[in-house]
Each structure stands twice: as structure tokens, then as C-alpha cells.
Write a protein that holds these residues in place. Structure first.
Motif, short mmCIF file in Angstrom:
data_model
loop_
_atom_site.label_atom_id
_atom_site.label_comp_id
_atom_site.label_asym_id
_atom_site.label_seq_id
_atom_site.Cartn_x
_atom_site.Cartn_y
_atom_site.Cartn_z
N GLU A 153 0.90 -1.14 -0.02
CA GLU A 153 0.16 0.03 0.00
C GLU A 153 0.76 1.44 -0.18
N ARG A 156 2.75 1.76 -3.24
CA ARG A 156 1.63 2.11 -4.24
C ARG A 156 1.61 3.80 -4.31
N GLN A 160 2.87 7.01 -7.01
CA GLN A 160 2.05 8.07 -7.22
C GLN A 160 2.58 9.44 -7.16
N VAL A 187 7.25 -3.31 -7.51
CA VAL A 187 5.87 -2.77 -7.54
C VAL A 187 5.96 -1.91 -8.89
N THR A 192 2.91 -6.82 -9.29
CA THR A 192 3.29 -6.79 -7.80
C THR A 192 4.10 -8.11 -7.71
#
Ligand code: C5P
Length: 225
Positions: A153, A156, A160, A187, A192
Motif C-alpha cells: 500500500e 503504491r 504516485q 511494484v 506486484t
């Protein structure tokens, strides 16, 4: 194939940064540089021209790698920008998020009340800067994310926020900092891949192979830097 990265220029950062407070004190962290140096070595073994921008470490310069030693995050960013253009940038360094707002010329004394609260200022984010570089963004920009929990998490989110193409997410809940083993997850926007726990040298070889595959499929093979 030993020459999979022949003709490619890869710039990477490794180690900690060291942010001076005064002539004898500094802010830094426990990064050993081992993983970054191993990646530099593995990339050179695949034929890449590698420029390693390293913070202070106890390690010898890797063979067949141009190694540039710096101390601070500002020096690290300047050295990376000087090393461009490159086909790939990999940010492995544990860059200090903060530096003292000013550097004292003389050793600060404890009786100075202002030394109890050390004013800090934010360092530039090198990975984000290179990811968003207006004229010399490398084709492939990869970052590291050292996490103790919610690893994917966080990776990711970092993908961004930083604008990079891949994040090597690093589980540092064990003795990774300074240790010889590492467990990472590759990732990207579409992948993943959880890799096994291996020595930092084996992880580096896997990263180098992954980089060469990614660059071969996503970048124009005819125009290496
Ligand atoms: O934001 P965070 O430190 O968790 O992100 C880690 C990634 O960002 C690593 O690839 C690290 O090298 C890079 N980074 C950077 N400059 C900073 C902070 C982190 O290049 N000031």
C-alpha cells in the motif's frame, strides 16, 4: 546474458546522507550502502555504464563503476543532475528528509539555549525531482520504499507521489539495515512481484535482470544514452 545492458547509462544513489549541524555533529541514518553498491555491481556485470552517487559509507568503490562520493542531500542531487543524461535512475539512498537550517562554523555549546531546539529545513526529494525532470528524465526511474508495515500500500502511494515508474518495496521490519539479507517486492503500475528473501547480492542480481527486461520492453533499444 552478460551484455544485456551494454550501451546503457545507469545512475544510482546509495548510502545515507550526512547533514552537518556544526564541525563535529551531524544528522544521518543507519543505511550501510550495501544494497545500493550490490545493485551497482550487478548492473555493471550486465554491461551497463554505471555512475554511483554515494553518501558516506565504509564500503570500497565497486569495481567497474564510476563512484562519486558526497555527504549531503543537496550535494547528492547536484551530483545526480551532473551525471545525467541516463537511461535509468535508481534511488537507493536513504536521503535525510531534513537538514539543519544553518550550519554553525564553530562547535555549538550546550549552554546556548538555542541549541536545545535545532531548526531544520526540508531537503529536496531527489527521486521526485528526477522523475519530474523537464528535459532529462531517464526512460526508467525506480525508487526504493523501506517499510515496516502495509508495504505494498505504501509502495503504491509512493509510485504516485514521486512520479516514478517502479518501486522496490523493502521489508525493514527485521535486521535489513546493515544486514546481509533482504526481501523486496517489485511494484509498478501493473505488477506486484513478491521476491524471496535472499542475500543483498542475490537481490541485486534479480533487480539488475528486472531492470534490463523492463528497459528492453519499454524503451527504444536504438537510442541508448
Ligand atoms: O519518501 P521516502 O524516503 O520513503 O522514499 C524513498 C525513496 O525516495 C527512495 O528511493 C529514496 O532514495 C528516495 N528519496 C530521495 N530524496 C529524498 C527522500 C527520499 O531521493 N529526499
Amino acid at each position: 546474458m552478460p551484455d544485456m545492458l551494454h550501451g546503457r547509462h545507469i545512475v544510482l544513489t546509495a548510502g545515507p546522507t550526512l547533514e552537518p549541524i556544526d564541525p563535529v555533529r551531524f544528522i544521518s541514518n543507519r543505511s550501510s550502502g550495501k544494497q545500493g553498491y550490490a545493485i551497482a555491481t550487478a548492473l555493471a556485470a550486465l554491461g551497463a555504464r554505471v555512475t554511483l552517487i554515494s553518501g558516506p559509507t565504509a564500503l570500497n568503490d565497486p569495481a567497474n563503476v564510476e563512484t562519486i562520493r558526497v555527504e549531503t542531500a543537496l550535494e547528492m542531487l547536484a551530483a545526480v543532475e551532473t551525471a545525467l543524461p541516463a537511461d535509468v535512475f535508481i534511488g537507493v539512498a536513504a536521503v535525510s528528509d531534513w537538514r539543519p537550517a544553518s550550519r554553525a562554523d564553530k562547535k555549538l555549546k550546550l549552554d546556548k539555549s538555542d541549541f536545545c531546539a535545532l531548526p531544520l529545513t526540508e531537503n529536496p526529494d531527489i527521486l521526485k525531482t528526477i522523475s519530474n525532470h523537464a528535459d532529462m528524465r531517464p526512460d526508467l526511474v525506480i525508487g526504493f520504499a523501506a517499510e515496516t508495515h502495509d508495504i505494498i500500500e505504501h509502495a503504491r502511494g509512493k509510485l504516485q507521489r514521486k512520479g516514478c515508474d517502479g518501486i522496490i518495496a523493502n521489508d525493514v521490519s527485521g535486521d535489513v539495515m546493515g544486514g546481509d539479507n533482504n526481501q523486496v517486492t517489485w511494484v509498478t503500475a501493473s505488477q506486484t512481484d513478491n521476491w524471496p528473501s535472499e542475500s543483498k547480492v542475490e537481490v541485486a542480481a534479480r533487480i539488475a535482470r528486472q531492470i534490463s527486461q523492463t528497459i528492453a520492453t519499454t524503451c527504444n533499444e536504438d537510442t541508448p544514452t
